[in-house]
Every structure is written in structure tokens, then in C-alpha cells.
Design a protein around this motif. Structure first.
Motif, mmCIF file in Angstrom:
data_model
loop_
_atom_site.group_PDB
_atom_site.id
_atom_site.type_symbol
_atom_site.label_atom_id
_atom_site.label_comp_id
_atom_site.label_asym_id
_atom_site.label_seq_id
_atom_site.Cartn_x
_atom_site.Cartn_y
_atom_site.Cartn_z
ATOM 1 N N GLN A 1 -2.414 -5.246 1.328
ATOM 2 C CA GLN A 1 -1.847 -5.797 2.563
ATOM 3 C C GLN A 1 -0.870 -5.014 3.270
ATOM 4 O O GLN A 1 -1.036 -4.539 4.423
ATOM 5 C CB GLN A 1 -1.804 -7.159 2.805
ATOM 6 C CG GLN A 1 -1.658 -7.861 4.077
ATOM 7 C CD GLN A 1 -3.039 -7.644 5.017
ATOM 8 O OE1 GLN A 1 -3.938 -7.928 4.653
ATOM 9 N NE2 GLN A 1 -2.594 -7.328 6.029
ATOM 10 N N GLN A 2 0.112 -4.745 2.558
ATOM 11 C CA GLN A 2 1.110 -4.054 3.106
ATOM 12 C C GLN A 2 0.718 -2.663 3.234
ATOM 13 O O GLN A 2 1.459 -2.218 4.340
ATOM 14 C CB GLN A 2 2.207 -3.945 2.012
ATOM 15 C CG GLN A 2 3.174 -5.265 1.843
ATOM 16 C CD GLN A 2 4.267 -5.131 0.637
ATOM 17 O OE1 GLN A 2 4.221 -3.911 0.115
ATOM 18 N NE2 GLN A 2 4.954 -5.747 0.500
ATOM 19 N N VAL B 1 -8.939 -1.358 1.024
ATOM 20 C CA VAL B 1 -8.020 -0.605 1.972
ATOM 21 C C VAL B 1 -8.743 0.704 2.413
ATOM 22 O O VAL B 1 -8.820 0.802 3.650
ATOM 23 C CB VAL B 1 -6.809 -0.288 1.216
ATOM 24 C CG1 VAL B 1 -5.756 0.871 2.209
ATOM 25 C CG2 VAL B 1 -5.995 -1.487 0.939
ATOM 26 N N GLU C 1 -0.602 -2.653 7.033
ATOM 27 C CA GLU C 1 0.523 -3.058 7.717
ATOM 28 C C GLU C 1 1.522 -1.631 7.936
ATOM 29 O O GLU C 1 1.799 -1.328 9.174
ATOM 30 C CB GLU C 1 1.453 -3.934 7.371
ATOM 31 C CG GLU C 1 0.715 -5.387 7.240
ATOM 32 C CD GLU C 1 1.371 -6.624 6.693
ATOM 33 O OE1 GLU C 1 2.537 -6.212 5.852
ATOM 34 O OE2 GLU C 1 0.835 -7.655 6.362
ATOM 35 N N ILE D 1 -3.365 -8.628 -4.138
ATOM 36 C CA ILE D 1 -3.520 -9.064 -2.615
ATOM 37 C C ILE D 1 -5.027 -8.344 -2.099
ATOM 38 O O ILE D 1 -5.645 -9.159 -1.724
ATOM 39 C CB ILE D 1 -2.349 -8.772 -1.677
ATOM 40 C CG1 ILE D 1 -1.264 -9.648 -2.500
ATOM 41 C CG2 ILE D 1 -2.844 -9.538 -0.400
ATOM 42 C CD1 ILE D 1 -0.033 -9.730 -1.753
ATOM 43 N N MET D 2 -4.713 -6.990 -2.064
ATOM 44 C CA MET D 2 -6.200 -6.234 -1.781
ATOM 45 C C MET D 2 -6.229 -5.032 -2.283
ATOM 46 O O MET D 2 -5.184 -4.264 -2.364
ATOM 47 C CB MET D 2 -5.936 -5.883 -0.114
ATOM 48 C CG MET D 2 -7.239 -5.207 0.611
ATOM 49 S SD MET D 2 -6.911 -4.907 2.200
ATOM 50 C CE MET D 2 -6.457 -6.300 3.006
#
Length: 125
Positions: free
Chosen positions: A35-36, A63, A39, A57-58
Motif C-alpha cells: 500500500q505504501q 502492486v 502511495e 498489507i498488499m
């Protein structure tokens, strides 16, 4: 200065790689989960991503697939401990431009970074 997004959840590896890449003249931005990573792509606009495929998280597979749906997507080099037959093909199919198995061979990784960036420049020209 070329900006690299290093997406890695293991502190020892992100510390090792970020220090060595900075010494080679790269601007290094860090993300520690998928997720980071998404972002940071949006906020920092890196030139290339070094993407661990096993992230919290992912995962990196998600990604890469997510980024490939965007126009003018960032080049991605998969960094993974998956070194079985077919893993390179799987990473490329997910949207990565190159594949690098761990443990990291730093000289080979630098060569791959240069090659991927050159291909990107030629494509954009």
C-alpha cells in the motif's frame, strides 16, 4: 538524479540496498508494504521501482498488476526469494520489467537498473 522506490519489508535488506544505492548516486525513497508503494509512486514520482514480491498489507504481485493498469506506468524490477522455475515468467506476467532473485547480487542489480531505465528512455523517445 534518478529516483528509485525501494519497496522492501526486511530492515536489513532495505538498509543495505538503500545505503549502497545512495552511494552510487541514486535518490532512494522507501516503502515497507504494498500500500505504501502505491502511495509513494503517486506522491514521489520515482523513475523505477525495486519491488519485493512478498510484502505485508498488499503483496508485490498485486502492486505490479495494479500499476500496469495505469498509463505510463513506472518500470519495475521484482526482488524476490522465489527462484523456482517459472517465477521469472510469473513476475514478468504480473507487470514487472525485470526479475532479480535474492540474495541480491548488487552488481547485477545495478546492470538491470541501467538496462530497464535505458529501455524506458528508448520507449519514450
Amino acid at each position: 538524479m534518478t529516483k528509485l522506490l525501494l519497496v522492501e519489508d526486511h530492515e536489513e535488506l532495505w538498509d543495505f540496498l538503500s545505503r549502497r544505492l545512495r552511494r552510487r548516486g541514486f535518490d532512494v525513497v522507501l516503502a515497507h508494504n504494498g500500500q505504501q508503494a502505491l502511495e509513494k509512486v503517486a506522491s514521489d514520482e520515482p523513475d523505477l521501482m525495486l519491488l519485493d514480491m512478498d510484502l505485508p498489507i498488499m503483496d508485490g504481485w498485486t502492486v505490479a498488476k495494479t500499476l500496469r493498469t495505469q498509463s505510463n506506468a513506472i518500470p519495475i524490477i521484482a526482488l524476490t526469494a522465489h527462484a523456482m522455475s517459472g517465477d521469472r515468467t510469473k513476475a514478468l506476467a504480473a507487470g514487472c520489467d525485470e526479475y532479480h532473485s535474492k540474495p541480491v547480487d548488487f552488481d547485477l542489480l545495478l546492470t538491470q537498473v541501467d538496462e530497464v531505465l535505458l529501455r524506458r528512455e528508448e520507449k519514450d523517445a
